[in-house]
Design a protein around this motif. Structure first.
Motif, PDB file in Angstrom:
ATOM      1  N   THR A 121       0.842  -1.211   0.000  1.00  0.00           N
ATOM      2  CA  THR A 121       0.000   0.000   0.000  1.00  0.00           C
ATOM      3  C   THR A 121       0.873   1.255   0.000  1.00  0.00           C
ATOM      4  O   THR A 121       0.512   2.259  -0.602  1.00  0.00           O
ATOM      5  N   HIS A 125      -7.532  -0.906   1.130  1.00  0.00           N
ATOM      6  CA  HIS A 125      -8.178   0.005   2.078  1.00  0.00           C
ATOM      7  C   HIS A 125      -8.248  -0.652   3.456  1.00  0.00           C
ATOM      8  O   HIS A 125      -7.865  -0.070   4.468  1.00  0.00           O
ATOM      9  N   ASP A 126      -8.714  -1.906   3.488  1.00  0.00           N
ATOM     10  CA  ASP A 126      -8.992  -2.571   4.761  1.00  0.00           C
ATOM     11  C   ASP A 126      -7.734  -2.897   5.553  1.00  0.00           C
ATOM     12  O   ASP A 126      -7.748  -2.846   6.786  1.00  0.00           O
ATOM     13  N   ILE A 177      -5.130  -1.186   5.936  1.00  0.00           N
ATOM     14  CA  ILE A 177      -4.653   0.012   6.638  1.00  0.00           C
ATOM     15  C   ILE A 177      -5.707   0.562   7.596  1.00  0.00           C
ATOM     16  O   ILE A 177      -5.394   1.012   8.692  1.00  0.00           O
ATOM     17  N   GLU A 178      -6.977   0.508   7.203  1.00  0.00           N
ATOM     18  CA  GLU A 178      -8.034   1.180   7.967  1.00  0.00           C
ATOM     19  C   GLU A 178      -8.779   0.313   8.967  1.00  0.00           C
ATOM     20  O   GLU A 178      -9.515   0.824   9.804  1.00  0.00           O
ATOM     21  N   SER A 179      -8.626  -1.024   8.891  1.00  0.00           N
ATOM     22  CA  SER A 179      -9.442  -1.880   9.767  1.00  0.00           C
ATOM     23  C   SER A 179      -9.058  -1.661  11.237  1.00  0.00           C
ATOM     24  O   SER A 179      -7.899  -1.392  11.540  1.00  0.00           O
TER      25      SER A 179
END
Length: 328
Positions: free
Chosen positions: A51, A312-313, A315-317
């Motif tokens: 990422t 996305h998930d 990094i953001e989870s």
């Protein structure tokens, strides 16, 4: 023959948000050259570093356009000249690819291709590469850990974290792990940690110090240095080492914290491992697969066309629970 066949692959034509990961259906299947292996990919692991590279914020930038992905598992389709360790039909996993792993086929240099034991499925095979080789580099080549020492895996429920817990336990260390959710803490305890702590809880570092009877820990494998490094230095015992495996920004520390313990902060990047170091690591990990202590935990699985969501998930989870994997 391969050159005329087409495959689906993720292509990145510009650096940016996860949306720059685009599915292409008309990519030519690569052909293996000298000492290269063509693999039909069944699954590919997603790593945080991918990422950072995609966002254009990492030290190394690949030439555009490119296909991300280093940790695939699949079946050897064909081999180039000079390849003797694997043959067509073998189940394998990789620690790096030449053409990118977010694809139905990939080419990898034979040194980066390893046999996958039948006991592990392809999604588990895709969770070995970067996580386990990084954990080994951190614990053995950089921290020089000795049996009987105490290790804190700070962020223990993700890919590298689970690998570090299993490996630490196999190396005879006392293993403490942190996670951000109750589910993550359970996962950590099921994968080698003697004790688990919730790093979202106020005062969790005090509990870690209590668990060491105030002595502190010998080694910390750190996944989020930009948040934790200052706390880490205060949790070390004399001569302790912090292994910086992940960081997403800067942090202020007091250098005096390293003086009073004569402690070390050591960066870890798998990219710099020598062929000899990789060989040593592969041998130990293969023994771990045979003995049964190396068992990757697969978390969320996404089809290839949902690669952007996976980026996305990861990094953001709110809390990691095993390794994120793309399936073909």
């Amino acid at each position: 023959m391969s050159g005329s066949r087409l495959m689906r692959a993720i292509r990145v034509s510009e650096f940016g948000a996860p949306s720059v990961l685009r599915l292409s259906s008309g990519e030519p299947v690569p052909q293996p050259g000298h000492r290269q292996v063509l693999i039909r990919v069944h699954a590919c692991g997603v790593n945080p570093v991918e990422t950072y590279i995609r966002a254009g914020t990492y030290a190394r930038k690949p030439p555009l356009p490119y296909t991300p992905g280093s940790d695939v598992a699949g079946v050897v389709e064909t081999v180039g000249e000079g390849v003797t360790a694997v043959k067509a039909g073998d189940r394998v996993f990789t620690t790096a690819t030449d053409s990118g792993g977010y694809a139905e086929y990939t080419v990898a240099t034979c040194d980066c291709v390893h046999k996958l034991p039948d006991a592990l499925d392809f999604t588990q095979g895709a969770a070995i590469g970067i996580p386990y080789f990084t954990a080994y580099r951190a614990l053995v080549h950089k921290a020089h850990t000795k049996a009987g020492e105490t290790v804190l895996v700070h962020g223990a429920s993700g890919g590298v974290g689970v690998a570090a817990c299993q490996l630490s336990r196999a190396l005879g260390l006392r293993v403490l792990g942190t996670a951000g959710t109750p589910e993550g803490m359970k996962l950590v305890l099921n994968n080698g940690a003697h004790l688990a702590f919730n790093h979202r809880e106020e005062g969790y570092t005090d509990k870690i110090m209590e668990a060491t009877e105030g002595r502190g820990v010998d080694v910390i494998v750190e996944m989020l240095s930009n948040v934790n490094l200052s706390k880490d230095l205060q949790m070390l015992t004399y001569g302790g080492r912090v292994l910086v495996v992940g960081s997403r920004g800067s942090i202020e520390i007091n250098p005096r914290d390293t003086m009073v313990k004569e402690s070390s902060i050591v960066g870890v990047v798998l990219f710099f491992a020598t062929p000899e170091e990789k060989k040593e690591c592969a041998a130990l990990l293969y023994a771990g697969m045979e003995a049964g202590w190396l068992r990757p935990v697969v978390g969320a699985q996404y089809p290839l066309d949902k690669a952007a969501q996976a980026h996305h998930d990861i990094i953001e989870s709110p809390g990691a629970a095993g390794k994120i994997v793309l399936t073909m």
